[in-house]
Design an enzyme around this catalytic site. Structure first.
Site, PDB file in Angstrom:
ATOM      1  N   HIS A  40       0.745  -1.275   0.043  1.00  0.00           N
ATOM      2  CA  HIS A  40      -0.033   0.059  -0.009  1.00  0.00           C
ATOM      3  C   HIS A  40       0.852   1.253  -0.072  1.00  0.00           C
ATOM      4  CE1 HIS A  40      -2.552  -3.262   1.836  1.00  0.00           C
ATOM      5  NE2 HIS A  40      -3.489  -2.426   1.502  1.00  0.00           N
ATOM      6  N   HIS A 272      -4.005   3.124  -3.545  1.00  0.00           N
ATOM      7  CA  HIS A 272      -4.180   2.682  -2.178  1.00  0.00           C
ATOM      8  C   HIS A 272      -3.357   1.313  -1.916  1.00  0.00           C
ATOM      9  CE1 HIS A 272      -6.126   0.805   1.024  1.00  0.00           C
ATOM     10  NE2 HIS A 272      -6.526   2.002   1.611  1.00  0.00           N
ATOM     11  N   GLU A 419     -17.295  -3.785  25.193  1.00  0.00           N
ATOM     12  CA  GLU A 419     -16.788  -4.934  25.213  1.00  0.00           C
ATOM     13  C   GLU A 419     -15.468  -4.857  24.452  1.00  0.00           C
ATOM     14  OE1 GLU A 419     -20.992  -5.919  26.464  1.00  0.00           O
ATOM     15  OE2 GLU A 419     -20.055  -5.090  24.550  1.00  0.00           O
ATOM     16  N   HIS A 481     -28.155 -15.189  25.579  1.00  0.00           N
ATOM     17  CA  HIS A 481     -26.957 -14.931  26.562  1.00  0.00           C
ATOM     18  C   HIS A 481     -26.261 -16.111  26.972  1.00  0.00           C
ATOM     19  CE1 HIS A 481     -28.902 -11.128  26.562  1.00  0.00           C
ATOM     20  NE2 HIS A 481     -27.735 -10.498  27.691  1.00  0.00           N
TER      21      HIS A 481
END
Length: 669
Positions: A40, A272, A419, A481
């Protein structure tokens, strides 16, 4: 913000030294990518001006002392532009980063992989490439600096964290979590240079990304500036201003031209992620007045860069002198080295003896909290936290203060419902050094954290992920859960210790394993439901071998029952029932498959035995096949769970001692 068109003309850079220094970065990047036929080039070319100002005038580092504890940290969050970092490392004089390494970009065994991999000896503070991770980890770096500063003072800890981040970093969700947390914690020593080049792989970022990034960061509580990223005077002034802000992290939005200097490809997605090609590189040499062969940096330019690499030498020496006479030197050295203090071992041993004597029926999440109560006072480096589940995770020790601005001398971080951001921040704290981070959430949400858990393993960092509510034993909250596939999925990550203890003593042993393993992360899978104490207080850490015979070691076995965590006591119940029917079963507790696989073949054979085997775990079978073979039986989950009390769920899904006895009798025929 400067109004720069999609494919603008090259601006005039008046400082000749800066022009030559930044062009050295550009052409090393172009040449290395061209030689490798992959890479890149666009980002290193576009951000060369920003990086040159930062490294030559602001970044405090010393190539002769790359691990200097009080160095500034530089993180290339846009890791695809790795040649920017490698070029800077070579030019500034890191001994390990030679010109041959630059020429071997992206080749097997080189120090210049396609994306940066942690190597302090060449100035690579962390592994980046997955976008969003660098900027997210930087929150942990900056927070660690503040925590250690609060403990040891300005004389020993007084540095900053600098980041180069891309449009892609800003799109990734984890950057939102991290930036929000950094603003809340007022991490004023965190400075992010945003490479606002408005180009992604697909084309203009307007295809998918039109939000006002600067307004977003202002809303997070950041100090925000916008500059022309090719104006060295503007870059320097903005950096100076950011350094003067002490109560807010800083974002400097640098409007840049991707592929700066490539006449046909600059400002387009064409530069890129692909080599420019020989013709375009030749045109760039003409455009930028760089009349040198590939990989050649003239002596006068290299000399300027080498001076930058030793610019902080006097600061390093002054710091070393202060350190020698500082009364906290021994504690500081121990913290940076990561040693566990002697008081820790006695605290842990006393805890194990207490549990063996009292034999409580506690959830292992509760046992984990009790372990922390015992050991945290003995380990000042241990810093905890939770993603808004503190009472459920049992991760905060009574009396330990929260870490909040401007008081960073606590022991506990309130990460909020972030999280992924929490896991990244913990990694950053570990990478920084001087901190042993742990943090909790429900195991179901390990999926939110997984990219950072994987990076912790890849980077060999001691990070402790406390994952509670580890099975259908969660009960009434239901299948959304209840982790089912998670244990097997996490065990698939190389260099990650996944530990599922069966009682308080094993929980203490698993914490001990996690703390002693300084080159890999650990994940503790802990129960919500109460579990009986089944172990005695053995001075040896039996869990450290991954698996061991808990019952029936001295008997001729007809059957081997393998189990982890909450199912170990179930296996013991099944063993007792089988014994009444004349069948002798050994029970093997296997808290950590990864550690068991590291034992000798003879030890593994002695534990597993030759008798038929049944594995019991309230998860899916996948990670057990290596131990069961073709004829072994697995008792566990084959579907998602349901909403009901835990005992009803175990009965409904057939994870019981009675079903184990039935399976054993059928297996033995």
């Amino acid at each position: 913000m400067p109004n720069i068109a999609a494919v603008p003309s090259i601006p005039v850079i008046l400082d000749p030294a800066h022009k030559q220094m930044s062009n050295a970065v550009r052409f090393l990047a172009m040449d290395a990518v061209e030689r490798a036929k992959s890479g890149h080039p666009g980002m290193p070319m576009g951000m060369a001006d920003v990086a040159t100002v930062l490294w030559a005038k602001f970044l405090r580092f010393d190539v002769e002392n790359p691990s200097w504890p009080d160095r500034d940290r530089f993180i290339l969050s846009a890791g695809h532009g790795s040649m920017l970092l490698y070029a800077l490392a070579y030019l500034s004089g890191y001994k390990k980063m030679t010109l041959e390494e630059i020429k071997n970009f992206r080749q097997l065994g080189s120090h210049t992989p396609g994306h940066p991999e942690t190597d302090i000896d060449i100035g690579v503070e962390m592994t980046t490439g997955p976008l969003g991770q660098g900027i997210a980890h930087s929150t942990g770096f900056a927070l660690a600096e503040r925590i250690l500063n609060a403990r040891f003072g300005n004389e020993l800890v007084d540095h900053r964290t600098f980041v180069i981040a891309s449009d892609g970093d800003m799109m990734e969700g984890v950057s939102h979590e991290a930036a929000s947390l950094a603003g809340h914690l007022k991490l004023g020593r965190l400075i992010v240079f945003y490479d606002d080049n408005k180009i992604s792989i697909d084309g203009p970022t307007t295809l998918s990304f039109t939000e006002d990034v600067q307004a977003r960061f202002r809303a997070y509580g950041w100090h925000v500036q916008a500059i022309d990223g090719h104006d060295p005077a503007a870059i320097e002034a903005a950096t100076q201003e950011a350094l003067s802000v002490t109560d807010k992290p800083s974002l400097i939005a640098c409007r840049t031209i991707i592929g700066f200097g490539a006449p046909k490809k600059q400002g387009t997605s064409g530069c890129h992620g692909s080599p420019l090609g020989a013709e375009e590189i030749a045109a760039a040499r003409a455009q930028l007045d760089w009349n040198y062969d590939p990989f050649v940096v003239p002596d006068d330019v290299l000399s300027l860069w080498r001076k930058a690499g030793t610019r902080s030498r006097a600061e390093v020496q002054a710091w070393q002198k202060r350190c020698m006479s500082n009364p906290n030197r021994a504690a500081f050295d121990a913290a940076i080295k990561g040693d566990l203090p002697p008081a820790y071992e006695s605290a842990l041993a006393a805890f194990k003896q207490k549990i063996a004597a009292e034999k409580p029926k506690h959830a292992t999440r509760q046992s984990s909290g009790a372990v922390l109560e015992a050991i945290l006072p003995a380990i000042p480096e241990l810093i905890g936290g939770s993603a808004d589940l503190t009472p459920s995770n049992n991760t905060q020790v009574k009396g330990s203060a929260d870490i909040n601005a401007p008081n960073y001398n606590g022991r506990y971080v309130r990460y909020g419902v972030r999280e992924h951001g929490m896991s990244a921040a913990m990694n950053g704290m570990a990478l920084h050094g001087g901190i042993i981070p742990y943090g909790g959430t429900f195991m179901q949400f390990a999926d939110y954290s997984r990219p950072s858990i994987r990076l912790a393993a890849l980077m060999h960092q001691r990070v402790i992920f406390v994952m509670t509510h580890d099975s259908i034993g969660l009960g009434e909250d239901g299948p959304t859960h209840q982790p089912v596939e998670h244990l097997s999925a996490l065990r698939a990550i190389p260099n990650l210790l996944v530990m599922r203890p069966c009682d308080g003593i094993e929980t203490a042993e698993c914490w001990d394993i996690a703390l002693r393993n300084t080159s890999r992360p650990s994940l503790l899978a802990l129960s919500r439901q109460g579990l009986p104490t089944v172990r005695s207080s053995d001075s040896a850490n039996l869990s450290a071998r991954g698996a061991y015979i808990l019952a029936g070691a001295d008997e001729k076995r007809d059957l081997t029952l393998l189990a982890t965590g909450s199912e170990v006591s179930l296996a013991l119940d099944a063993r007792a029932k089988l014994k009444q029917q004349g069948i002798t079963a050994a029970v093997v507790s296997m808290p950590c498959m990864e550690l068991f696989e590291e034992q000798s073949p003879d030890y593994r054979a002695s534990v597993l035995g030759t008798a038929p085997r049944i594995a019991i775990e309230a998860g899916i079978r996948q990670s057990w096949d290596r131990y069961l073979g073709e004829k072994g039986v697995f008792i566990g989950m084959t579907s998602f769970g349901a909403s009901a009390p835990a005992d009803k769920l175990y009965e409904h899904y057939g994870i019981t001692a009675e079903k184990t006895v039935e399976a054993a009798k059928k297996l033995l025929g």
